[in-house]
Design a protein around this motif. Sequence first.
Motif: not given
Length: 270
Positions: A198-199, A209
């Motif tokens: 993920h971000y 993401t």
Amino acid sequence: MGLRRALLDDLEQAPPGDIDFLECAPENWIGLGGMPGERLRGLSARYPLTCHGLSLSLGGSAPLDLDFVDRVGRFLDTHKVRLYSEHLSYCSDDGHLYDLLPLPFTDEAVRHTAARIAQVQDRLGRRIAVENVSTYLTPHAAMSELDFTLAVLEEADCDLLLDVNNVYVNAINHRFDPVEFIDGLPASRVVCLHVAGHYDEADDLKIDTHGSAVIDPVWALLAKARARFGPRPALLERDFNFPTYAELRGELQQMRRILHGGDAAHGAAA
């Protein structure tokens, strides 16, 4: 491993034993002919195939697209797919919205979503699994995400695809304990696990993401899920920013070590 077109060469050339099964979104492959269709048939003959849908909009208000459900059913039968899952969210309203949008956590939403899941199951003649999704706001929360999820599973009599990364992302975004969430789930409903990267938008905001490596806290949650539910099929999701196959293989090996009861503290090997 998720079946993405950018990974076709790597998946076709992967040594035996690297990958146990592949997962695809049926929307991206239904009716596809020519070389892509031939490559899909080759991979589904080599590996067991599961399907993870993107567009049923189980929590939506627009009528279910039953013609599409029928096409999915034929795809599942053609490729001998044993597990079909969808998202516990909605993504359409008089047209596709191209995003997985959060549901209100209310009794009305439980009844509405569960009825639609049951309709899909009846149409397909098989159980399906629903996946907990990452969210960044909740339209209305008369109950917790855990209680909402439990109520839908019970009302619809369906299974759960537990996305461990989404548990971590939501725990940060909505400030709850991810271990308590996992501990509250019934093992009998959990049929598959997802992990992904993920971000980090901020310390208190994570964006799902599927575009980076899995981080140590998510590996640790996978180990918690394994301890809680026992070994389950697990999938590594990567949708863009694809690294070398060697890096992906390292993450697959890390996932296998955890699922076989190994140490979750070490990062994936490159």
